[in-house]
Design an enzyme around this catalytic site. Structure first.
Site, PDB file in Angstrom:
ATOM      1  N   HIS A  27      76.642  42.638  35.447  1.00 12.33           N
ATOM      2  CA  HIS A  27      77.453  42.070  36.534  1.00 12.33           C
ATOM      3  C   HIS A  27      76.758  40.863  37.176  1.00 12.33           C
ATOM      4  CE1 HIS A  27      79.792  41.369  40.062  1.00 12.33           C
ATOM      5  NE2 HIS A  27      78.631  41.343  40.720  1.00 12.33           N
ATOM      6  N   CYS A  55      82.811  45.543  36.024  1.00 15.12           N
ATOM      7  CA  CYS A  55      83.945  45.430  36.965  1.00 15.12           C
ATOM      8  C   CYS A  55      85.287  45.464  36.235  1.00 15.12           C
ATOM      9  CB  CYS A  55      83.857  44.119  37.751  1.00 15.12           C
ATOM     10  SG  CYS A  55      82.363  43.946  38.737  1.00 15.12           S
ATOM     11  N   CYS A 112      83.249  40.873  34.267  1.00 25.12           N
ATOM     12  CA  CYS A 112      82.181  41.544  33.512  1.00 25.12           C
ATOM     13  C   CYS A 112      82.633  42.936  33.060  1.00 25.12           C
ATOM     14  CB  CYS A 112      80.894  41.633  34.330  1.00 25.12           C
ATOM     15  SG  CYS A 112      80.786  43.036  35.452  1.00 25.12           S
ATOM     16  N   ASP A 161      65.873  28.390  36.904  1.00 24.99           N
ATOM     17  CA  ASP A 161      65.632  29.717  36.323  1.00 24.99           C
ATOM     18  C   ASP A 161      64.986  30.603  37.368  1.00 24.99           C
ATOM     19  OD1 ASP A 161      62.836  28.420  36.112  1.00 24.99           O
ATOM     20  OD2 ASP A 161      62.483  30.520  35.673  1.00 24.99           O
ATOM     21  N   CYS A 186      85.918  39.971  39.153  1.00 26.09           N
ATOM     22  CA  CYS A 186      84.862  39.723  38.159  1.00 26.09           C
ATOM     23  C   CYS A 186      85.286  40.211  36.772  1.00 26.09           C
ATOM     24  CB  CYS A 186      83.577  40.417  38.604  1.00 26.09           C
ATOM     25  SG  CYS A 186      82.222  40.245  37.428  1.00 26.09           S
ATOM     26  N   ASP A 240      58.377  28.818  28.610  1.00 27.01           N
ATOM     27  CA  ASP A 240      57.364  28.248  29.499  1.00 27.01           C
ATOM     28  C   ASP A 240      56.099  27.998  28.670  1.00 27.01           C
ATOM     29  OD1 ASP A 240      55.917  30.638  29.264  1.00 27.01           O
ATOM     30  OD2 ASP A 240      56.892  31.512  30.993  1.00 27.01           O
TER      31      ASP A 240
HETATM   32 ZN   LIG Z   1      81.187  42.306  37.624  1.00 23.88          ZN
END
Ligand SMILES: [Zn+2]
Length: 426
Positions: free
Chosen positions: A363, A334, A331, A291, A329, A109
């Protein structure tokens, strides 16, 4: 523009940005594009998570790079980096990519918004934003458009934002009009400084459309900023001055107006949005980039985002829930159903363990990335309206909980969330 006129495969105002539209939704204004920047390609529509400094709160650069689908563009705050590590140090190191070992694209920015929000004693003058130091007047500083560019050049951001005159989106009248015209004058000063810097082959400067909630001011700003003599120097545009507490019914109409009038062949970035429904509605209105601190900030408060709605892990109901946040998921938290249980995470959240912020942040970033990745796939396969319908049904569960503004916004581009069947294109 004459639609029949031959068009080049892409039109970029910068050698450091190549933008190509890959697919368009046949119902809404959504599109999938590939924006190639100095640190690799970015497929849009996409969401940029916000790193306050060179790195993101609660997660390491390595954790960030392991997120799948990958996030190839991040936002970092110029003001924070100008304080630490400082522009002078970044000049010595050769930019923040080297400093932080960061290999992905970075957008910065201008520093103005952070200063206005963090430093109470600020005053906007034609020259720039003046920040008074209440304890030591000799340390008062002036952020000019030129200085903002110089700091962002030192950071080495792939995309830099112009300094604009930031006022609350609820401001009206003469002050809003003054801010809009001043933002155009400051854009010209930023463009001149960028051209002077010799960095134009490796860094991009985006303009920010201002004008508050007034469609006439927005139009005047759009016309000025997309004039041929400016547009040739500007590889991308942001829609600024929203997400400041305005009514969402006005918000989406301004986004729609701006997205429609910004150049077809350049990325459009809506600043400061991060809720799933906001991202998808804005994508349907023709926005490519967004964003927000929301997904990472809410993670630190123990809220995990899922396609079935958010889970507040502080709630007692999770203390004996041994499923993971989302078994689908990918990630690390998970691990496709094999990872940490909600009960274990809830215990960490309630105990205010630092590991909980890290686990839920990873996550939430993966969720947000998957949300946009699936949106891109749906646009590519021309089934985006159904994706929207399925998302709202899964996230809000009941139609009476759908935000009215989102229903109206999507209806305006041919998707009726209430009947569940895409309406024919108007
Ligand atoms: Zn996850």
């Amino acid at each position: 523009m004459d639609a029949s006129a031959p068009r080049p495969p892409f039109t970029s105002a910068s050698p450091a940005l190549h933008f190509e539209v890959l697919a368009r939704c046949s119902t809404t204004r959504a599109r999938v594009s590939r924006m190639t920047l100095p640190h690799g390609p970015v497929d849009t529509p996409t969401f940029m998570p916000v790193a306050t400094q060179a790195t993101m709160k609660s997660v390491t650069s390595a954790q960030l790079e392991s997120i799948d689908p990958p996030i190839n563009l991040h936002l970092a705050n110029t003001f924070h980096m100008s304080q630490r590590p400082t522009a002078e140090l970044l000049d010595i190191v050769g930019g923040v990519h080297r400093y932080a070992g960061f290999r992905r694209n970075l957008l910065t920015d201008s520093g103005g918004f952070q200063m206005v929000s963090l430093v109470k004693l600020s005053r906007v003058e034609e020259e720039g934003v003046l920040f008074a130091n209440p304890y030591d007047p000799s340390k008062s500083s002036l952020l000019t458009p030129e200085r903002s560019m110089q700091i962002q050049h030192s950071i080495g951001a792939d995309i830099m934002m112009q300094l604009d005159d930031v006022v609350s989106s609820l401001t009206t009248g003469a002050r809003m009009e003054e801010a809009m015209w001043r933002s155009i004058r400051w854009l010209d000063r930023c463009l001149a400084e960028h051209a002077r810097s010799g960095k134009a082959t490796t860094q991009n400067l985006f303009a920010i459309v201002q004008g508050g909630l007034d469609p006439i001011l927005r139009d005047q700003c759009l016309v000025a900023m997309t004039s041929p003599e400016r547009a040739i120097q500007i590889p991308g545009y942001a829609i600024g001055g929203l997400s400041g507490g305005e009514e969402k019914t006005v918000f989406w109409q301004i986004v729609k107006q701006c997205a429609a009038k910004l150049p077809e062949d350049k990325p459009r970035y809506c600043m400061g949005i991060g809720y799933g429904e906001d991202l998808l509605v804005c994508a349907a209105l023709g926005v490519d980039l967004a964003d927000c601190v929301y997904p990472t900030r809410t993670a630190r408060f123990g809220v995990a985002l899922t396609f079935n709605g958010p889970l507040n892990l502080r709630s007692k109901i999770y203390s004996e829930d041994f499923s993971v946040i989302d078994p689908e998921c990918s990630c690390a938290t998970c691990d496709k159903g094999e990872g940490m249980s909600r009960a274990a995470l809830a215990a960490l959240v309630v105990g205010k363990e630092a590991a909980s912020a890290s686990a839920v942040t990873v996550h939430n970033l993966t969720y947000q990335s998957a949300l946009m990745h699936r949106a891109r796939e749906a646009i590519m396969e021309d089934r985006f309206p159904q994706y929207l319908i399925d998302f709202f049904a899964g996230f809000f569960k009941s139609k009476d909980k759908y935000p009215e503004w989102a229903v109206a916004a999507l209806q305006s581009v041919g998707v009726d969330l209430m009947t569940g069947v895409p309406t024919p294109k108007a």
